[in-house]
Each structure stands twice: as C-alpha cells, then as structure tokens.
Design a protein around this motif. Sequence first.
Motif, PDB file in Angstrom:
ATOM      1  N   LEU A  19       0.825  -1.216   0.000  1.00  0.00           N
ATOM      2  CA  LEU A  19       0.000   0.000   0.000  1.00  0.00           C
ATOM      3  C   LEU A  19       0.855   1.261   0.000  1.00  0.00           C
ATOM      4  CD1 LEU A  19      -2.939  -0.920   2.383  1.00  0.00           C
ATOM      5  CD2 LEU A  19      -3.021  -0.582  -0.082  1.00  0.00           C
ATOM      6  N   ALA A  79     -10.942  -7.974  -0.238  1.00  0.00           N
ATOM      7  CA  ALA A  79     -11.199  -7.329   1.064  1.00  0.00           C
ATOM      8  C   ALA A  79     -12.023  -6.060   0.925  1.00  0.00           C
ATOM      9  CB  ALA A  79      -9.877  -7.001   1.734  1.00  0.00           C
ATOM     10  N   ARG A  80     -12.833  -5.827   1.919  1.00  0.00           N
ATOM     11  CA  ARG A  80     -13.565  -4.564   2.057  1.00  0.00           C
ATOM     12  C   ARG A  80     -13.200  -4.045   3.450  1.00  0.00           C
ATOM     13  NH1 ARG A  80     -17.183  -1.894  -0.771  1.00  0.00           N
ATOM     14  NH2 ARG A  80     -16.931  -3.400  -2.437  1.00  0.00           N
ATOM     15  N   GLY A  81     -12.196  -3.216   3.507  1.00  0.00           N
ATOM     16  CA  GLY A  81     -11.715  -2.729   4.796  1.00  0.00           C
ATOM     17  C   GLY A  81     -10.286  -3.152   5.022  1.00  0.00           C
ATOM     18  N   PHE A  82      -9.554  -2.333   5.766  1.00  0.00           N
ATOM     19  CA  PHE A  82      -8.137  -2.573   6.014  1.00  0.00           C
ATOM     20  C   PHE A  82      -7.933  -3.825   6.858  1.00  0.00           C
ATOM     21  CE2 PHE A  82      -4.066  -1.571   8.127  1.00  0.00           C
ATOM     22  CZ  PHE A  82      -3.299  -1.349   7.010  1.00  0.00           C
ATOM     23  N   ARG A  83      -8.772  -3.926   7.909  1.00  0.00           N
ATOM     24  CA  ARG A  83      -8.639  -5.069   8.814  1.00  0.00           C
ATOM     25  C   ARG A  83      -8.889  -6.377   8.067  1.00  0.00           C
ATOM     26  NH1 ARG A  83      -9.522  -4.256  14.858  1.00  0.00           N
ATOM     27  NH2 ARG A  83      -9.520  -2.101  14.202  1.00  0.00           N
ATOM     28  N   PHE A 109      -6.293  -7.792  -1.578  1.00  0.00           N
ATOM     29  CA  PHE A 109      -6.903  -6.586  -2.160  1.00  0.00           C
ATOM     30  C   PHE A 109      -7.980  -6.920  -3.199  1.00  0.00           C
ATOM     31  CE2 PHE A 109      -2.581  -4.409  -1.284  1.00  0.00           C
ATOM     32  CZ  PHE A 109      -2.939  -4.260   0.051  1.00  0.00           C
ATOM     33  N   ARG A 164       3.450   1.574  -1.680  1.00  0.00           N
ATOM     34  CA  ARG A 164       4.135   1.527  -2.984  1.00  0.00           C
ATOM     35  C   ARG A 164       5.630   1.272  -2.807  1.00  0.00           C
ATOM     36  NH1 ARG A 164       0.415   5.969  -6.200  1.00  0.00           N
ATOM     37  NH2 ARG A 164      -1.402   5.465  -5.001  1.00  0.00           N
ATOM     38  N   PHE A 222      -2.140   5.492   4.797  1.00  0.00           N
ATOM     39  CA  PHE A 222      -3.166   6.140   3.968  1.00  0.00           C
ATOM     40  C   PHE A 222      -2.761   7.550   3.570  1.00  0.00           C
ATOM     41  CE2 PHE A 222      -7.159   8.574   3.484  1.00  0.00           C
ATOM     42  CZ  PHE A 222      -7.608   7.933   2.345  1.00  0.00           C
TER      43      PHE A 222
END
Lengths: 281, 250
Positions: A35, A214-218, A211, A37, A160
Amino acid sequence: MGFVDYLQYGFIQRALISGVFIALLCSILGVLIVLRRLSLIGDGLAHVTFGSVALGLALRIYPLYVTLPIVLVSSIGILKMTERARMMGDAAIGVVSSIGIAGGVILASLAGGFNVDLFSYLFGNILAISREETILSVILSVIVLGVILFYYNEILSITFDEEFARVSGIRTDRINKILVILTAVTVVLTMNVVGIMLISALLILPAVTAFQLARGFRSSLVIAALSAVLSVILGIFISIALNLPTGATIVLTNFFFFALAFLTRIGKDRARVKLHQQVGR
Amino acid sequence: MKIIEVENLRSRYNGIPVLDDITFSVSGGDYIGLVGPNGSGKTTLIKNILGILRPESGQIRLFGQYLSEFQEWFRVGYLPQRLSSLNPGFPSTVEEIVALGLIAKRRRPGSSGDAHRDAVEKALHLLNISDIRKKKIGELSGGQQQRVLIARAIINEPDLIVLDEPAAALDPETREQFYAMLTHFNRQKNATIILVTHDIGSIGQYANKLLLVDRRIVFYGSFADFCSSSHMTDLFGIHSQHVICHRHEF
C-alpha cells in the motif's frame, strides 16, 4: 504414508511452525509495504541478504549473524535516501539492491566461486531448518507482530496519508523507521523459507490476493494472513508429495490463491453489472 | 486568544526559497481566506504552520505553544490538497478513513470506544455520507472522496480547521452545503478557519479576513479593506473588482 504420518517427523514440525509464523509476518507487513508503494523493498533487501550471506560464508561466520545487522543498516539507508537525497523509494531500493548483488558476487568470487552453501540460501530449504532457527523465527515473528499491533492505528494512518498522520501528532519519522526495520528482520527470516530469490513473492502475493476480495483494512490483513498461512502449509505437503522444491512450491501456491481471488472478484463484478442491467430494464 | 502566531518565517521547498519574512497572527474565531497566485507559497505556509515542513528560520506558535512542544493535535483539523494522490486501490472503507481523524484524541486519557463510534456517526451524518460508509475510498467519485476527507478533518470538532482548496472537487450544491457547515463551525462553535482557495469571489461571502501571499504577505485584513485597496485592482483589474466586490455587503 499419509500427511498425518509426516507430522511425526521433527523436520516437518519445524518447517510448519516456522513457516506459519513467517507467513503471518510476511502477509501483514506485505499489506503495509504494498500500500505504501514499496513492494520491491523485499526484493532490494533480499539482494543485500545475498551479499551479506556471501560475506558470512567467506568469513566462516554463521550467515544470519552477519545478515541481520547488514540488512538492518541497508533498510535505514533506503529510508534516509528517500528522506534526504531527494530520491524516490524505487530508486533508493534499486541503489541498495545493486550494491548488495555486486558485493555478493565479488565476495563469492574472492571466496572461490559460488558453492553449494550459497545456492542453498538463494533458493532456501525450509525442510532443513534447525530447532534454534525455528525458535528464533517464532520469537522474532511474535515481536514484529506485537509491534505492528501496538502501532496499528498509527501505521494505518501513515499508510493512507502521511501528511494527515503528522497533523494527528504521529511521529511519522519514527514509525517509518520501525516499519523498515521490521521489513529487514522479516526478509532475513524469510530467507530460510523460500530463499533469497523468492522473498518478495511472500511479501507481495498475499497482499495483492487480499486486495481482490477485502472490504476494509482489517479484513485485508485477515485475508492476506489466511492465504499466506494456507499457502505455506499446502506448499510444504505438495512439495513432499510431488518431490518439488519447497520454497518455489509455496510461492506458486500463493499465486494459485491470488488467481482464485482475482477470478472471484471478476465474477462478482460481472454479476453486479448484470444485476444493474436487469434492474435498469 | 491568539490561535496562530507566525514570526519572521522563511521557508524553502526542495531548496528553492518560497516564503520570506512572513509575520502575522490569527485570533480565535477568525475565518481567513488564504489566497495568492499559483506557486505563491500558500500550501507551503500552511504546511509550516502545521509542522509538516520545517521552516528555514522563524517562530511558529499554535494555541500559544511553540510547534516543537505542541501536543494538542486533536484541536486541529486538516484537509490536504492532493486528492489525486489517493491510492484508488486502498482497501479501507469510508468509516475506517473517517475514524483515522480520531487518532489524535485516542491517546487522551478517558477517551472511550462509544464516544469514538458516536463521533464517526456524527461526522458521517454531517457530510451526508452515511449511506456510503461501507464503500471503499477508490469506489467513490472525486466529490464523495473529498467529503470523506472533510469528515476526517472535522471529526474532533477542532478549534482550528485548515483546508487546502477544499471545494475544488465539489459540485455547486455540495459546495454551498460545505461552506454553510464551515460557517456553522465558525459562528456556533467559534472555530478558527483558514481556507486556501483560488475562488476569491466566493470566499469574501464567508471569510472575515483575507491573507494574500506571494512569497511575502501582500495584504492581510478585512475583505472590505481589500476591495478598496490598490491590491485588488492591481491583481484583478477594475472590471473584476466590480464583479467580485459588489456582491458583498460591507
């Protein structure tokens, strides 16, 4: 001989225990570095690992003792180059990576050429992992995972949006330093599982698999961890059953999970478009 | 009380001098429009004020404390400029991102999980994004993404709100709602607002002061004074002065 029978063997137990812990570690750290990069930081540090293993072998010192400090210093070097030398992350990784390879080749040449030991580090052999290495893997994995959990919110915020994180009072320089140090420790630990050549696969593949779904970081951390752990367990047994190299089999099993997740997402997207079209009519 | 005090600030960006001899202060309840041409140092100025960039020389105080000693970051809300740098593949949902604004407050003793959940609910409701709370940030339009980031900036009901070109990605209706919300924060909660904008025509309707920078401070005062000053005609010409200034009652 069934798979359960294999579990009686000490070398299989050690491979499974260290493999599972390192898979957990790589997958969680992998989500963070992909994330940010910095996906190829694993590859860059792996090349440094190659150089330092060659140095350890040339000096007849146990390579882990040489590798860990050198890779730690290199990881800080990458960070400093991006902060102070006005260099993009990928360029800094490239510089450190090429120095690592060049140093390794020269040292291997001075030590009388590439020998069996160096090749075993290049491609890894988790089935040959010792009791001490297993204990070290577990301890270091627990420490690294503990640090990530402790700084979870800070790490998420920096990943983020680093500027906003700074205005939230987060010491971003300190967290960045911690992250690259954790990556360095992880790369050195992973060397035994899949070998220097394939370390970055274990960092990147579980993350990109997560990725897709998933829906959400956790939830991306959970999916990455699950796919990585399953890949290591399945990879070990498949490699034994088919008499294949274990590290490479683990990597390809990881890729299988990525392909499965990718196709699942494509299928879901198509179903959603179809549903929208039907509702539109 | 002085919320921001800047003295003799000098700053460089990538080695190039951007700001020189900047001295000004902001009082509690001020609503300041920060304007200037492209490359004039507006963003560099707010990044220095918020500690994102280190000044070459000069002093900055927030809420009376030197920046190096300042700890009460929950009193500051910030909306960065670069919406385009958002990673569209980032897996976080809207509510996860809005909750990131609470990090500064989480460290305070006595902060509870229930209070955090309530704060997230309130911010989502205020920006009218409750219905997209489970969506990933990359699935949203530019305007929706901007509302999410504004919700993150105001979640702690900060005493100082700094926004770098916040209205650029918003449609006219949402822009009006957004300015109304900022006015509410300013008048009802006495929040101090600094808003970087190119929309000098609109900002005069809301801000009580204008800070015009072009490497140095060119003008700092009320919009009425700005309209009657030579800076206005020098920058925008007589025709634009009429168009911009006649819309406002002083």
